[in-house]
Design a protein around this motif. Structure first.
Motif, PDB file in Angstrom:
ATOM      1  N   SER A 102     -12.267  67.117  67.895  1.00 27.69           N
ATOM      2  CA  SER A 102     -11.680  65.939  68.529  1.00 27.69           C
ATOM      3  C   SER A 102     -12.768  65.125  69.198  1.00 27.69           C
ATOM      4  CB  SER A 102     -10.637  66.342  69.575  1.00 27.69           C
ATOM      5  OG  SER A 102     -10.068  65.183  70.173  1.00 27.69           O
ATOM      6  N   LEU A 103     -12.679  63.835  69.085  1.00 30.86           N
ATOM      7  CA  LEU A 103     -13.532  62.928  69.857  1.00 30.86           C
ATOM      8  C   LEU A 103     -12.777  62.310  71.020  1.00 30.86           C
ATOM      9  CD1 LEU A 103     -15.433  61.084  66.973  1.00 30.86           C
ATOM     10  CD2 LEU A 103     -16.377  62.780  68.540  1.00 30.86           C
ATOM     11  N   ARG A 104     -11.440  62.389  70.975  1.00 30.37           N
ATOM     12  CA  ARG A 104     -10.620  61.775  72.023  1.00 30.37           C
ATOM     13  C   ARG A 104     -10.321  62.730  73.164  1.00 30.37           C
ATOM     14  NH1 ARG A 104      -4.575  60.095  70.596  1.00 30.37           N
ATOM     15  NH2 ARG A 104      -4.021  61.921  71.840  1.00 30.37           N
ATOM     16  N   GLU A 105     -10.027  63.976  72.830  1.00 26.01           N
ATOM     17  CA  GLU A 105      -9.585  64.950  73.820  1.00 26.01           C
ATOM     18  C   GLU A 105     -10.683  65.973  74.118  1.00 26.01           C
ATOM     19  OE1 GLU A 105      -6.689  64.669  75.290  1.00 26.01           O
ATOM     20  OE2 GLU A 105      -5.839  63.114  73.984  1.00 26.01           O
ATOM     21  N   ALA A 106     -10.602  66.566  75.312  1.00 28.68           N
ATOM     22  CA  ALA A 106     -11.513  67.660  75.662  1.00 28.68           C
ATOM     23  C   ALA A 106     -11.095  68.886  74.859  1.00 28.68           C
ATOM     24  CB  ALA A 106     -11.448  67.945  77.160  1.00 28.68           C
ATOM     25  N   SER A 107     -11.882  69.223  73.827  1.00 29.97           N
ATOM     26  CA  SER A 107     -11.447  70.277  72.910  1.00 29.97           C
ATOM     27  C   SER A 107     -12.419  71.440  72.824  1.00 29.97           C
ATOM     28  CB  SER A 107     -11.257  69.698  71.502  1.00 29.97           C
ATOM     29  OG  SER A 107     -12.474  69.167  71.010  1.00 29.97           O
ATOM     30  N   MET A 108     -13.543  71.382  73.542  1.00 29.59           N
ATOM     31  CA  MET A 108     -14.375  72.570  73.642  1.00 29.59           C
ATOM     32  C   MET A 108     -13.604  73.586  74.480  1.00 29.59           C
ATOM     33  SD  MET A 108     -18.379  72.738  74.514  1.00 29.59           S
ATOM     34  CE  MET A 108     -19.231  74.295  74.806  1.00 29.59           C
ATOM     35  N   VAL A 109     -13.567  74.839  74.037  1.00 27.36           N
ATOM     36  CA  VAL A 109     -12.738  75.829  74.718  1.00 27.36           C
ATOM     37  C   VAL A 109     -13.113  75.919  76.197  1.00 27.36           C
ATOM     38  CG1 VAL A 109     -11.973  78.228  74.757  1.00 27.36           C
ATOM     39  CG2 VAL A 109     -12.431  77.103  72.569  1.00 27.36           C
ATOM     40  N   ALA A 110     -14.399  75.863  76.492  1.00 26.71           N
ATOM     41  CA  ALA A 110     -14.849  75.954  77.880  1.00 26.71           C
ATOM     42  C   ALA A 110     -14.328  74.814  78.746  1.00 26.71           C
ATOM     43  CB  ALA A 110     -16.374  75.999  77.945  1.00 26.71           C
ATOM     44  N   SER A 111     -13.922  73.716  78.131  1.00 26.38           N
ATOM     45  CA  SER A 111     -13.419  72.586  78.918  1.00 26.38           C
ATOM     46  C   SER A 111     -12.128  72.940  79.640  1.00 26.38           C
ATOM     47  CB  SER A 111     -13.207  71.365  78.027  1.00 26.38           C
ATOM     48  OG  SER A 111     -12.140  71.576  77.108  1.00 26.38           O
ATOM     49  N   GLY A 112     -11.430  73.986  79.181  1.00 25.34           N
ATOM     50  CA  GLY A 112     -10.206  74.390  79.836  1.00 25.34           C
ATOM     51  C   GLY A 112     -10.382  75.448  80.905  1.00 25.34           C
ATOM     52  N   VAL A 113     -11.612  75.901  81.118  1.00 24.94           N
ATOM     53  CA  VAL A 113     -11.855  76.998  82.048  1.00 24.94           C
ATOM     54  C   VAL A 113     -12.086  76.475  83.457  1.00 24.94           C
ATOM     55  CG1 VAL A 113     -13.294  79.001  82.552  1.00 24.94           C
ATOM     56  CG2 VAL A 113     -12.876  78.351  80.182  1.00 24.94           C
ATOM     57  N   LEU A 114     -11.434  77.100  84.432  1.00 22.93           N
ATOM     58  CA  LEU A 114     -11.601  76.749  85.839  1.00 22.93           C
ATOM     59  C   LEU A 114     -12.494  77.742  86.573  1.00 22.93           C
ATOM     60  CD1 LEU A 114      -7.862  75.855  86.552  1.00 22.93           C
ATOM     61  CD2 LEU A 114      -9.751  74.265  86.116  1.00 22.93           C
ATOM     62  N   GLU A 115     -12.446  79.001  86.168  1.00 22.55           N
ATOM     63  CA  GLU A 115     -13.304  80.046  86.735  1.00 22.55           C
ATOM     64  C   GLU A 115     -13.688  81.017  85.623  1.00 22.55           C
ATOM     65  OE1 GLU A 115     -11.220  82.212  89.733  1.00 22.55           O
ATOM     66  OE2 GLU A 115     -10.830  80.459  91.003  1.00 22.55           O
ATOM     67  N   ILE A 116     -14.916  81.539  85.685  1.00 23.03           N
ATOM     68  CA  ILE A 116     -15.356  82.600  84.788  1.00 23.03           C
ATOM     69  C   ILE A 116     -15.859  83.754  85.659  1.00 23.03           C
ATOM     70  CG2 ILE A 116     -16.872  83.259  82.882  1.00 23.03           C
ATOM     71  CD1 ILE A 116     -17.143  80.333  82.158  1.00 23.03           C
ATOM     72  N   HIS A 117     -15.292  84.940  85.459  1.00 24.10           N
ATOM     73  CA  HIS A 117     -15.705  86.117  86.215  1.00 24.10           C
ATOM     74  C   HIS A 117     -16.573  86.974  85.303  1.00 24.10           C
ATOM     75  CE1 HIS A 117     -11.849  85.758  88.922  1.00 24.10           C
ATOM     76  NE2 HIS A 117     -12.486  84.602  88.753  1.00 24.10           N
ATOM     77  N   ILE A 118     -17.855  87.052  85.617  1.00 23.59           N
ATOM     78  CA  ILE A 118     -18.843  87.706  84.765  1.00 23.59           C
ATOM     79  C   ILE A 118     -19.350  88.985  85.425  1.00 23.59           C
ATOM     80  CG2 ILE A 118     -21.157  87.471  83.758  1.00 23.59           C
ATOM     81  CD1 ILE A 118     -20.610  84.493  83.444  1.00 23.59           C
ATOM     82  N   ILE A 119     -19.456  90.055  84.634  1.00 27.53           N
ATOM     83  CA  ILE A 119     -20.036  91.305  85.132  1.00 27.53           C
ATOM     84  C   ILE A 119     -21.549  91.215  84.962  1.00 27.53           C
ATOM     85  CG2 ILE A 119     -20.040  93.817  84.965  1.00 27.53           C
ATOM     86  CD1 ILE A 119     -17.322  93.561  83.480  1.00 27.53           C
ATOM     87  N   ASP A 120     -22.280  91.134  86.046  1.00 27.73           N
ATOM     88  CA  ASP A 120     -23.721  90.919  85.948  1.00 27.73           C
ATOM     89  C   ASP A 120     -24.466  92.220  85.654  1.00 27.73           C
ATOM     90  OD1 ASP A 120     -24.102  92.340  88.335  1.00 27.73           O
ATOM     91  OD2 ASP A 120     -24.417  90.548  89.554  1.00 27.73           O
ATOM     92  N   GLY A 121     -25.782  92.147  85.645  1.00 27.70           N
ATOM     93  CA  GLY A 121     -26.620  93.272  85.255  1.00 27.70           C
ATOM     94  C   GLY A 121     -26.611  94.442  86.211  1.00 27.70           C
ATOM     95  N   THR A 122     -25.979  94.302  87.362  1.00 22.79           N
ATOM     96  CA  THR A 122     -25.829  95.431  88.290  1.00 22.79           C
ATOM     97  C   THR A 122     -24.422  96.022  88.236  1.00 22.79           C
ATOM     98  OG1 THR A 122     -25.073  94.108  90.184  1.00 22.79           O
ATOM     99  CG2 THR A 122     -27.464  94.300  89.852  1.00 22.79           C
ATOM    100  N   GLY A 123     -23.549  95.413  87.417  1.00 24.65           N
ATOM    101  CA  GLY A 123     -22.166  95.850  87.383  1.00 24.65           C
ATOM    102  C   GLY A 123     -21.310  95.197  88.439  1.00 24.65           C
ATOM    103  N   THR A 124     -21.798  94.110  89.007  1.00 22.25           N
ATOM    104  CA  THR A 124     -21.058  93.360  90.025  1.00 22.25           C
ATOM    105  C   THR A 124     -20.374  92.164  89.371  1.00 22.25           C
ATOM    106  OG1 THR A 124     -22.669  93.976  91.712  1.00 22.25           O
ATOM    107  CG2 THR A 124     -21.237  92.095  92.202  1.00 22.25           C
ATOM    108  N   ILE A 125     -19.113  91.931  89.716  1.00 21.10           N
ATOM    109  CA  ILE A 125     -18.417  90.769  89.171  1.00 21.10           C
ATOM    110  C   ILE A 125     -18.795  89.520  89.956  1.00 21.10           C
ATOM    111  CG2 ILE A 125     -16.182  89.686  88.793  1.00 21.10           C
ATOM    112  CD1 ILE A 125     -15.013  92.386  88.187  1.00 21.10           C
ATOM    113  N   GLN A 126     -19.342  88.548  89.254  1.00 20.80           N
ATOM    114  CA  GLN A 126     -19.706  87.256  89.838  1.00 20.80           C
ATOM    115  C   GLN A 126     -18.652  86.224  89.431  1.00 20.80           C
ATOM    116  OE1 GLN A 126     -22.451  86.610  91.673  1.00 20.80           O
ATOM    117  NE2 GLN A 126     -24.054  88.062  91.095  1.00 20.80           N
ATOM    118  N   LYS A 127     -18.006  85.606  90.405  1.00 22.80           N
ATOM    119  CA  LYS A 127     -17.032  84.559  90.112  1.00 22.80           C
ATOM    120  C   LYS A 127     -17.737  83.209  90.089  1.00 22.80           C
ATOM    121  CE  LYS A 127     -13.848  83.096  93.126  1.00 22.80           C
ATOM    122  NZ  LYS A 127     -12.602  83.040  93.929  1.00 22.80           N
ATOM    123  N   VAL A 128     -17.745  82.576  88.911  1.00 22.96           N
ATOM    124  CA  VAL A 128     -18.393  81.274  88.755  1.00 22.96           C
ATOM    125  C   VAL A 128     -17.300  80.222  88.614  1.00 22.96           C
ATOM    126  CG1 VAL A 128     -20.094  79.932  87.469  1.00 22.96           C
ATOM    127  CG2 VAL A 128     -20.283  82.436  87.549  1.00 22.96           C
TER     128      VAL A 128
END
Length: 507
Positions: free
Chosen positions: A149-175
């Motif tokens: 799409s060129l009109r609408e936000a269609s990249m999947v990440a465009s719908g994300v409000l928060e990403i919770h990632i498990i970092d290299g120490t095993g700690t969840i980082q909320k981005v």
């Protein structure tokens, strides 16, 4: 985590003698990783965290995998690696929808199909930020997936409000979404290099209905026409190119009033019967040495693809007439028809190439590709599409992050603000002999020519190591440096490393 799983983790970490390949969705013989000593199937985020902590303590690389939706051997590094399969971590919670927008929390293994089913039961959807039924949403975000799409936000990440990632120490980082933060811009398309995604908060909307319509265009009307004007007016649109026949299919979708139709169109791109699969495979395999077989294949496939690839969901009958109407997810993606299998389960598999270019040079790029086909024809060699839906020409509205295909903030001197065109060229992989295609050098020359002559960015899971290596020179070095700095913060010991991360120099 159960004691049995804990024991399996210890045994896996202590024994590298049994390292084996880990396969893509294509199955055995199609490795995503070569040197996997253990594969774990957690059932909770707590399990995932524990596995990462143990990997970190043993300094063994670890990669997360959803449905294995990729084509090449680039998911891991070539070092001994353990895999965390996320399919069993698939809770959906915290649904909120008030008025025109809301949100929902999804865990790592939730697929688009699971999320769509959950939301539709609550009269909700994720809009256009969706790509394929057999993918996890987290996996699609990590690799920068997009709809056309060129009109609408269609990249999947465009719908994300928060990403919770498990970092290299095993700690969840909320981005949390913040386009002024490099943490967010790196997490938005992370390639898994910051750590496994544990869960995401996703934007949702009320359910809606769409029409899908398709027209056949003469090749010249696209190559020398207003490509932007053919795509931009619609909620989502793309082309399928039939180079031997010199035709394009122009598919486009847009919203209709919910009460305007009772039709429930359900799309399937990959469903196939066993008889169809055997016939297609026999013909395509002969095309390894007979160009006439490839000409016939493209002619048959174009004829099939001219009709709607939709069934009526309520009774599984074939829909034969355009336009087709139905609910958002069913029309935009759908899935498999009841009782049928996808083409790859019948050994119909493909090589892939996907490169993104500024949409402002779309005509020049497609004309150059046409020229490469014509150069072969001048030698008496006819090249064709060998894929059931032709060459897929997709589009993406500009979206800023550090490693996505459609960022507009760039130093390459080219205007990406109007979006990107994606040249997505799957081609049949013969099942016999050396598995190479008819006139194999043509494909390598095509990719090298496009990379060398135009500003372009690679798709992260649809390109070989060689294509990715060639493409590095077109990436923004400032973006790579900024991403590497965030990666170092999340994973200072590099336990989430991959071939892709090594090739682009962010490890």
């Amino acid at each position: 985590m159960t004691s049995l799983l804990m024991k399996a983790v210890v045994l896996g970490f202590l024994s590298s003698a049994f390292a084996v390949p880990f396969n893509t969705f294509d199955g055995p013989g199609f490795p995503a990783c070569y040197n996997v000593s253990a594969v774990y199937q957690p059932t909770s985020v707590v399990d995932m965290v524990s596995l990462v902590k143990r990997a970190a303590a043993s300094n063994i690389p670890v990669r997360a995998s959803g449905k294995g939706h990729m084509w090449y051997d680039t998911m891991c590094s070539d070092s001994e690696t353990i895999i965390i399969q996320t399919e069993g971590v698939h809770s959906i919670s915290d649904f909120e929808l008030t008025g025109s927008e809301g949100s929902v929390m999804i865990e790592a293994g939730v697929t688009f199909f699971e999320l769509a089913d959950y939301l539709h039961a609550r009269n909700a959807s994720i809009g256009y930020a969706l790509v394929n039924w057999n993918m996890t949403v987290a996996g699609a975000v990590a690799m920068g997936a997009h709809r056309s799409s060129l009109r609408e936000a269609s990249m999947v990440a465009s719908g994300v409000l928060e990403i919770h990632i498990i970092d290299g120490t095993g700690t969840i980082q909320k981005v949390v979404r913040d386009e002024t933060s490099d943490d967010w811009l790196a997490a938005s398309t992370s390639l898994g290099l910051l750590g496994p995604i544990a869960r995401m908060k996703f934007k949702i909307f009320p359910s809606f209905k769409l029409y899908a319509k398709q027209e056949t265009l003469a090749e010249n009307d696209v190559l020398n026409g207003d490509i932007y004007g053919l795509i931009a007016p619609y909620a989502t649109a793309n082309f399928w190119w039939w180079p031997y026949l010199r035709k394009f299919h122009h598919r486009y979708y847009d919203v209709i009033p919910t009460a305007s139709t009772n039709q429930q169109g359900f799309q399937s791109t990959f469903s196939i019967t066993e008889i169809e699969a055997i016939a297609a495979r026999t013909l395509l395999d002969s095309g390894k040495i007979l160009p006439t077989s490839n000409m016939l294949s493209e002619t048959i496939f174009e004829g099939i693809w001219s009709a709607p690839n939709f069934h009526e969901k309520s009774n599984d009958t074939t829909i034969t007439v355009w336009p087709v109407y139905g609910w958002d997810y069913d029309v935009l993606i759908g899935g498999l028809y009841p009782g049928l299998l996808p083409e790859w389960d019948y050994n119909l598999r493909a090589y892939t190439l996907e490169l993104a270019f500024p949409v402002t040079i779309a005509n020049r790029v497609l004309q150059r590709v046409r020229g490469l086909f014509d150069a072969q024809l001048a030698k008496g060699i006819t090249m064709t599409s060998t894929y059931r839906s032709g060459i897929n020409i997709k589009f993406g509205r500009a979206y800023n992050d550090l490693l996505g295909q459609v960022w507009a903030n760039t130093t390459d001197g080219t205007d990406w603000t109007k979006g990107a065109i994606m040249f997505d060229f799957p081609s049949y992989r013969p099942t016999w002999g050396d598995n190479l295609r008819f006139n194999e050098p043509f494909y390598h020359n095509l990719s090298s020519t496009l990379i060398n002559e135009f500003p372009c960015r690679p798709h992260w899971t649809k390109n070989s190591r060689d294509v990715l290596t060639q493409s590095v020179k077109n990436l923004d070095p400032g973006h790579l440096q900024r991403f590497a700095a965030v990666r170092e913060k999340f994973d200072p010991n590099g336990i989430f490393k991959s071939v892709v991360g090594q090739i682009i120099g962010v490890m």
